[in-house]
Design a protein around this motif. Sequence first.
Motif, PDB file in Angstrom:
ATOM      1  N   GLU A 141       0.838  -1.206   0.000  1.00  0.00           N
ATOM      2  CA  GLU A 141       0.000   0.000   0.000  1.00  0.00           C
ATOM      3  C   GLU A 141       0.872   1.255   0.000  1.00  0.00           C
ATOM      4  N   LEU A 144       2.341   1.633  -3.469  1.00  0.00           N
ATOM      5  CA  LEU A 144       1.325   1.890  -4.485  1.00  0.00           C
ATOM      6  C   LEU A 144       0.820   3.328  -4.411  1.00  0.00           C
ATOM      7  N   ARG A 157      -3.112   2.844 -14.445  1.00  0.00           N
ATOM      8  CA  ARG A 157      -3.005   2.318 -13.083  1.00  0.00           C
ATOM      9  C   ARG A 157      -2.351   0.938 -13.087  1.00  0.00           C
ATOM     10  N   ASP A 158      -2.664   0.126 -14.088  1.00  0.00           N
ATOM     11  CA  ASP A 158      -2.057  -1.207 -14.169  1.00  0.00           C
ATOM     12  C   ASP A 158      -0.545  -1.116 -14.356  1.00  0.00           C
ATOM     13  N   LYS A 160       1.358   1.269 -13.248  1.00  0.00           N
ATOM     14  CA  LYS A 160       1.917   1.680 -11.955  1.00  0.00           C
ATOM     15  C   LYS A 160       1.935   0.510 -10.977  1.00  0.00           C
ATOM     16  N   VAL A 161       0.876  -0.272 -10.969  1.00  0.00           N
ATOM     17  CA  VAL A 161       0.821  -1.436 -10.083  1.00  0.00           C
ATOM     18  C   VAL A 161       1.935  -2.417 -10.427  1.00  0.00           C
ATOM     19  N   GLN A 162       2.152  -2.666 -11.705  1.00  0.00           N
ATOM     20  CA  GLN A 162       3.183  -3.623 -12.095  1.00  0.00           C
ATOM     21  C   GLN A 162       4.578  -3.075 -11.823  1.00  0.00           C
ATOM     22  N   GLU A 165       5.163  -3.767  -8.241  1.00  0.00           N
ATOM     23  CA  GLU A 165       5.511  -5.182  -8.055  1.00  0.00           C
ATOM     24  C   GLU A 165       6.969  -5.433  -8.421  1.00  0.00           C
TER      25      GLU A 165
END
Length: 635
Positions: A141, A144, A157-158, A160-162, A165
Amino acid sequence: MDNLPDEMSDHQNTAVLAYPVPPNSQSLYQLALYPITLKFQDVVYKVKLEEKGLCWGTWSSREKTILNGITGMVSPGEILAMLGPSGSGKTTLLTALGGRLNGKLSGKVTYNTQPFSGTIKRRTGFVAQDDVLYPHLTVVETLLFTALLRLPNSLTRDDKVQHVERVISELGLSRCRNSMIGGPLFRGISGGEKKRVSIGQEMLINPSLLLLDEPTSGLDSTTAQRILNTVKRLACGGRTVVTTIHQPSSRLYHMFDKVILLSEGCPIYYGSASSALEYFSTIGFSTSMTVNPADLLLDLANGIAPDSKQPIEQSENMEQEQKLVRKALFSAYDKNISTRLKAELCSVDGSNYNSKGYDTKPEQWCTSWWHQFKVLLQRGLRERRYEAFNRLRIFQVLSVAVLGGLLWWHTPTSHIEDRIALLFFFSVFWGFYPLYNAVFTFPQERRMLIKERSAGMYRLSSYFLARTVGDLPLELGLPTAFVFIIYWMGGLKPNPVTFILSLLVVLYSVLVSQSLGLAIGAILMDIKQATTLASVTTLVFLIAGGYYIQRIPPFIIWLKFLSYSYYCYKLLLGVQYKEDDYYECSKGVLCRVGDFPAVKSMGLNHLWVDVAIMALMLVGYRLVAYIALHRVQFR
């Protein structure tokens, strides 16, 4: 990072890509960078010290030199380590190189021959010595929310999420990804993991220049080695890395490419880490023992000569001996290093790095105001899901409501004194309770606010509104439950319209009270001072609220007009009674409400004026709080 640009549109050349490429492509350490050569020459920093005189409490000021003529250079792929004892100026120099130092700084600091700018700021990662993190957020969190705020809208957003990760994987945080950061009141992740999270927050923007302040402070040798291995890999990817470090082990020391050794703000060595012992040996400071090079360097910075010289413990005047050692080191630096270093800096003009990559447009934000507001609001609610909606606070309010309802249980209409006292209790409790809660808001978040605003993560206005809006559910939910309980238990006017108006007045007072608390906290930014001022203010407002003293002397009557409790109390009276209402003042005798002394002193006319005055207080206090936050030093 005040204006992370839309790199995907402004800079099509992948050689200067400062943000993540599509997922499943390169390692974090191999992402394309805009290389930065950092040069600093004759950096001098002075501060004014206030000193109290011996007579009559007089004050005098003098200047103290924190940095004195420091010069050096670090290129892409290199790690420059700043060594020196505590107070030698390491953190001050690092802060200056990061463009975050206020005050009297002179000298020349350039980035590819350019001065510090918004573009450089966007490409700079700064990891402070203390890990300033929200304790109730998990690792994933934390990273992110940082990515959502710092990476541009051109990435989905995907994406940024990857990217998050990828950072988690590269920094070895997968095992604790769903663990809370932790704080002083509950256990979370380890110190080394917190440090890697702090580094990860900076790595999300793929910085070209990475500055770290004591990244191994307080860590065991194995964890420190792991952190430095991570930093070394980042440097090998083409980043320029500068770090301060207090007392590295020999394993850590040999990972550095260059070293600056500081003593009392002055340089006594600059050059290759592997050549430091040889240099000091050539100027007469060698040792016959096999020692950690860092230990020898720190001894010299403290004015302690190695065993080839006469041991200081046997010296009659240890302080004088230390001064002589430092003087010899300063002289040797000027003679052997300074001139050569300045000539070297002049020969490296940074022509290998095309300055066209710098944008000269006015700084803009990488995300919209609305996006920042939404992310900050979501983060605030996620962080405070454990601290705000706690059972103790809910129990506190509900227990007071039930106890008050029992004390005023179905008060007869003839007991107008008790009914008026209940209305005043409404205004007092919900005038002061929100104020004391709001006073803590900004002082508690001061370090986080400074850290994130220094990095240009968001506008102050989006933070301010998100922070205050995020508090509203609890701030308005508790008084609503309170009024529901005590209003009907106390036997006040059983009219739905009257009840709703009374509730609205109480909620209105809560917002005004909260506004004053925010203003006090933002102005002082110190919890002890803020609570002291809040105590004095609430006491004055309580006394001048119109209930205890009905005839205030004319020369101080202005105090009651500053009290929002006075206006709340008057509005509650106006909602509950009309001047032409009647009550049973004695058996079989009816009296006019408007003639009752407590009501007559307040008056039930011009209620809309009181509403307008409270509106001015609501807006005015919050505006003062917002302006006060601008005064906080963010750099």
